[in-house]
Write a protein that holds these residues in place. Structure first.
Motif, PDB file in Angstrom:
ATOM      1  N   ILE A 123      19.490  -6.925   8.893  1.00 46.35           N
ATOM      2  CA  ILE A 123      20.252  -7.261  10.108  1.00 46.35           C
ATOM      3  C   ILE A 123      19.313  -7.742  11.214  1.00 46.35           C
ATOM      4  O   ILE A 123      19.617  -8.693  11.935  1.00 46.35           O
ATOM      5  N   THR A 124      18.161  -7.107  11.324  1.00 51.20           N
ATOM      6  CA  THR A 124      17.195  -7.539  12.357  1.00 51.20           C
ATOM      7  C   THR A 124      16.656  -8.927  12.024  1.00 51.20           C
ATOM      8  O   THR A 124      16.484  -9.768  12.916  1.00 51.20           O
ATOM      9  N   SER A 144      10.002  -8.484  20.782  1.00 49.43           N
ATOM     10  CA  SER A 144      11.172  -8.881  19.977  1.00 49.43           C
ATOM     11  C   SER A 144      10.730  -9.727  18.794  1.00 49.43           C
ATOM     12  O   SER A 144      11.184  -9.516  17.659  1.00 49.43           O
ATOM     13  N   GLU A 147       9.081  -7.675  16.113  1.00 47.62           N
ATOM     14  CA  GLU A 147      10.044  -6.891  15.339  1.00 47.62           C
ATOM     15  C   GLU A 147      10.796  -7.773  14.330  1.00 47.62           C
ATOM     16  O   GLU A 147      11.005  -7.382  13.174  1.00 47.62           O
TER      17      GLU A 147
ATOM     18  N   SER B  48      13.027  -3.614  24.224  1.00 41.40           N
ATOM     19  CA  SER B  48      12.774  -4.856  23.502  1.00 41.40           C
ATOM     20  C   SER B  48      11.792  -4.591  22.358  1.00 41.40           C
ATOM     21  O   SER B  48      10.775  -3.929  22.544  1.00 41.40           O
ATOM     22  N   LYS B  50      12.425  -2.729  19.816  1.00 43.31           N
ATOM     23  CA  LYS B  50      12.710  -1.455  19.148  1.00 43.31           C
ATOM     24  C   LYS B  50      14.204  -1.379  18.837  1.00 43.31           C
ATOM     25  O   LYS B  50      14.868  -0.381  19.135  1.00 43.31           O
ATOM     26  N   THR B  51      14.724  -2.447  18.267  1.00 44.34           N
ATOM     27  CA  THR B  51      16.168  -2.521  18.052  1.00 44.34           C
ATOM     28  C   THR B  51      16.585  -2.107  16.641  1.00 44.34           C
ATOM     29  O   THR B  51      17.728  -1.752  16.410  1.00 44.34           O
ATOM     30  N   ARG B  52      15.649  -2.161  15.697  1.00 44.71           N
ATOM     31  CA  ARG B  52      16.008  -1.883  14.304  1.00 44.71           C
ATOM     32  C   ARG B  52      16.495  -0.444  14.118  1.00 44.71           C
ATOM     33  O   ARG B  52      17.428  -0.180  13.367  1.00 44.71           O
ATOM     34  N   GLU B  53      15.860   0.480  14.844  1.00 43.39           N
ATOM     35  CA  GLU B  53      16.277   1.884  14.749  1.00 43.39           C
ATOM     36  C   GLU B  53      17.710   2.060  15.233  1.00 43.39           C
ATOM     37  O   GLU B  53      18.468   2.888  14.711  1.00 43.39           O
ATOM     38  N   VAL B  55      20.045  -0.242  15.042  1.00 44.11           N
ATOM     39  CA  VAL B  55      20.885  -0.780  13.955  1.00 44.11           C
ATOM     40  C   VAL B  55      21.084   0.303  12.908  1.00 44.11           C
ATOM     41  O   VAL B  55      22.201   0.561  12.453  1.00 44.11           O
ATOM     42  N   ILE B  76      25.210  -7.452  13.409  1.00 38.59           N
ATOM     43  CA  ILE B  76      25.064  -6.553  14.553  1.00 38.59           C
ATOM     44  C   ILE B  76      23.902  -7.069  15.383  1.00 38.59           C
ATOM     45  O   ILE B  76      22.800  -7.281  14.851  1.00 38.59           O
ATOM     46  N   VAL B  78      21.554  -6.181  18.535  1.00 37.36           N
ATOM     47  CA  VAL B  78      21.147  -5.150  19.498  1.00 37.36           C
ATOM     48  C   VAL B  78      20.294  -5.817  20.565  1.00 37.36           C
ATOM     49  O   VAL B  78      19.341  -6.530  20.245  1.00 37.36           O
TER      50      VAL B  78
END
Lengths: 163, 150
Positions: A123-124, A144, A147, B48, B50-53, B55, B76, B78
């Motif tokens: 998803i990321t 960003s 990641e 910014s 650190k969005t995977r967690e 999800v 999704i 984030v």
């Protein structure tokens, strides 16, 4: 005239080589924190992600080619009308830049969705879209981009190991 | 869809109880197709990169509640509070640049940006009243930024 110097569809080895080249360029761009040109600083984060996304796209296409026994992606009879398969002339199902669709076409999505950790990487990684070419400069933070690149790398590894 | 929205509403309440706040929890139409949606979540506590967690936590919540999310949403997204997309949406909610009109029958909100750009959304939760916005230029490039997400 196609100026891409791509005179034929790519075989799995060529797809892998191209993916590697794109991902290495993306990593270099991110590691060097961009570039400076005529006094203006370009962070390059969005460009790094843009390149890395194509690496994942190529790896997914390679996976599909290997699974379906195609010597190249896409095979000539799909989307071109060559080899007498006229009914498939307009079939663009496999000629896409949509990573989500490519995950579905690969048949990997169900296995990925059953694993929350793996799916969170997918998803990321899906933050990438081909339309990122319109992303204004310096629009994406380093964190960003890092990641997204990490997630793309994770998915590339998974796909290669799954073959 | 209504039952899915109800479950999303419960999840948003859980997140607020746990984390204290949420800026945005909503479904946005994908490429403006009414049957294709992306879930967007944004909050001040989301950092910014650190969005995977986040999800992963959401996926776990879906699983706990027996929600097959992929039946209703395609992706999704984030976002941290610095994300440009969020600021464009906040500007519409604050009637600064653009506006939001909710269709009471369908529950779909029409978010108008840049005079001629429209996004359809189903807002589960938003908290933009005190949101401090960055200065954004409403350019064609900005529109393209929105298109990159949806």
């Amino acid at each position: 005239m196609d100026w891409s110097f791509s005179t034929k569809n790519l075989n799995p080895d060529e797809l892998l080589e191209l993916a590697r080249s794109k991902f290495l360029a993306a990593t270099a761009l991110l590691e060097h924190k961009g570039y400076e040109y005529e006094g203006e600083v370009y962070e390059g984060n969005e460009n790094a992600v843009y390149l890395a996304g194509y690496a994942l796209e190529l790896i997914l296409k390679r996976y599909i080619a290997l699974k379906l026994g195609w010597s190249e992606y896409p095979p000539k009879h799909i989307g071109t009308g060559i080899q007498g398969y006229k009914e498939e002339k307009d079939d663009k199902s496999f000629i896409v830049h949509d990573l989500n669709r490519l995950f579905i076409l690969s048949g990997l999505h169900q296995a990925i969705e059953s694993d929350d950790d793996l799916n969170s990487y997918r998803i990321t990684a899906l933050k990438w879209q081909a339309s990122m070419r319109y992303c204004p400069k310096n629009a994406l933070s380093f964190e960003s981009a890092e990641e997204i690149l990490e997630s793309i790398k994770y998915m590339i590894r998974y796909i290669i190991e799954t073959i | 869809m209504n039952s899915f929205l109800e479950k999303l509403n419960n999840i948003s309440e859980e997140i607020i109880a746990d984390k204290g706040s949420l800026l945005l929890f909503a479904l946005f139409s994908r490429n403006d197709q009414v049957d294709r949606w992306d879930l967007v979540i944004s909050a001040k506590w989301i950092e910014s990169g650190k969005t995977r967690e986040i999800v992963k936590n959401l996926l776990e919540k879906f699983k706990d509640k027996d929600i097959n999310y992929s039946e209703h949403i395609e992706n999704i997204a984030v976002m941290s509070e610095t994300d440009n997309f969020l600021h464009h949406i906040a500007a519409a909610f604050q009637n600064k640049k653009g506006c939001v009109e909710k269709n009471k029958e369908t529950g779909v909100s029409i978010i108008k940006l840049f005079d001629d750009y429209i996004i359809h959304a189903r807002i589960v939760h938003e908290e933009f009243d005190d949101f401090e916005m960055k200065t954004l230029k409403a350019t064609r490039a900005s529109q393209k930024v929105l298109e990159t997400v949806f």
